[in-house]
Design a protein around this motif. Structure first.
Motif, short mmCIF file in Angstrom:
data_model
loop_
_atom_site.label_atom_id
_atom_site.label_comp_id
_atom_site.label_asym_id
_atom_site.label_seq_id
_atom_site.Cartn_x
_atom_site.Cartn_y
_atom_site.Cartn_z
N GLU A 52 -2.21 12.41 -5.43
CA GLU A 52 -3.72 12.58 -3.99
C GLU A 52 -3.24 12.29 -2.44
N VAL A 53 -1.98 10.71 -1.56
CA VAL A 53 -1.62 10.42 -1.09
C VAL A 53 -0.34 11.38 -1.00
N SER A 54 -0.57 11.85 0.33
CA SER A 54 0.79 12.71 0.62
C SER A 54 2.02 11.34 1.96
N GLY A 55 3.28 11.87 0.91
CA GLY A 55 4.20 10.31 1.51
C GLY A 55 3.83 10.62 3.59
N ALA A 56 3.90 11.10 3.68
CA ALA A 56 3.20 11.26 5.47
C ALA A 56 2.26 9.86 5.80
N ASP A 57 1.32 10.32 5.21
CA ASP A 57 0.06 9.13 5.56
C ASP A 57 0.13 7.85 4.71
N GLU A 76 0.80 -0.82 -0.07
CA GLU A 76 -0.17 -0.08 0.42
C GLU A 76 0.78 1.25 0.26
N ALA A 77 2.26 1.33 0.71
CA ALA A 77 2.99 2.02 0.64
C ALA A 77 3.42 2.19 -0.36
N LYS A 135 -2.58 10.59 11.90
CA LYS A 135 -3.13 11.34 11.49
C LYS A 135 -4.91 11.54 11.18
N THR A 136 -5.46 11.70 12.08
CA THR A 136 -6.58 12.18 12.68
C THR A 136 -5.95 13.82 12.80
N ALA A 137 -5.50 13.62 13.63
CA ALA A 137 -4.77 15.97 13.39
C ALA A 137 -4.72 16.39 12.27
N ARG A 138 -3.84 15.44 11.18
CA ARG A 138 -3.57 16.08 9.60
C ARG A 138 -5.04 16.09 9.31
N GLU A 139 -6.08 15.06 9.11
CA GLU A 139 -7.07 14.77 8.28
C GLU A 139 -8.43 15.67 9.61
N ASP A 174 0.66 4.42 7.42
CA ASP A 174 -0.29 3.78 7.22
C ASP A 174 0.37 2.04 7.13
N VAL A 175 1.48 2.71 6.84
CA VAL A 175 2.70 1.18 7.47
C VAL A 175 2.66 1.45 8.26
#
Length: 181
Positions: free
Chosen positions: A39-44, A30-31, A108-112, A48-49
């Protein structure tokens, strides 16, 4: 029946280990897929990994615990101290996984969506409660071990008394109220 039980636990342990390996594989896949997606940032992708790996480690530790305690040892009798150490090691890994997963979810939640931070906070509170419970368990079981003895001397004495009662007292009887002097 013992062999059947051990075979079932061995199969369950193997399935859990395979599932843990698959989780790591899916996380890496997935990473790698999301690195190419704009559309997906590297940090996300990294978070996820991390989530997959943390859960995989916890699942693998459960599998290892089942294998060591149920397959290798089976019905072998252990001292209270050994059982306490084994359970403490297992729960410590689970608590660490809970804390790490909660931290990943917080980031993740703080970013979203900051309004959803209550859920990772609840996970952190749950991890703290498990840790406090583990501390209480450690304290209570250590107190019992001090009273009973490190190698379950009281249980051994009870087994000996049961054996003497079942087979008739042979030889001099020992005092039941204290250790042999």
């Amino acid at each position: 029946m013992t062999y059947l039980t051990r075979a079932v636990f061995a199969g369950a342990s193997l399935l859990l280990m395979l599932a843990a390996t698959a989780l790591i594989g899916f996380g890496v896949k997935e990473a790698l897929d999301s690195i190419g997606a704009p559309e997906v940032s590297g940090a996300d992708a990294v978070l996820d990994v991390l989530g997959y790996v943390i859960v995989a480690i916890a699942v693998f530790d459960v599998a290892k615990y089942i294998f060591e305690d149920e397959v290798r040892r089976g019905n072998e009798r252990r001292s209270a101290a050994e059982a306490r150490r084994s359970l403490t090691k297992f729960l410590s890994t689970i608590v660490i996984a809970l804390f790490l997963e909660a931290l990943v979810v917080v980031f993740k939640t703080a970013r979203e969506d900051v309004s959803q931070l209550i859920y990772p906070t609840a996970l952190l509170v749950a991890a703290v409660l498990v840790l406090v419970g583990l501390g209480v368990f450690q304290r209570l079981s250590a107190t019992v071990e001090e009273k009973v003895g490190d190698d379950d001397e009281a249980e051994d004495r009870a087994d000996q008394a049961e054996h003497r009662a079942a087979h008739g007292a042979k030889g001099p009887a020992r005092r039941a109220s204290g250790p042999k002097r």
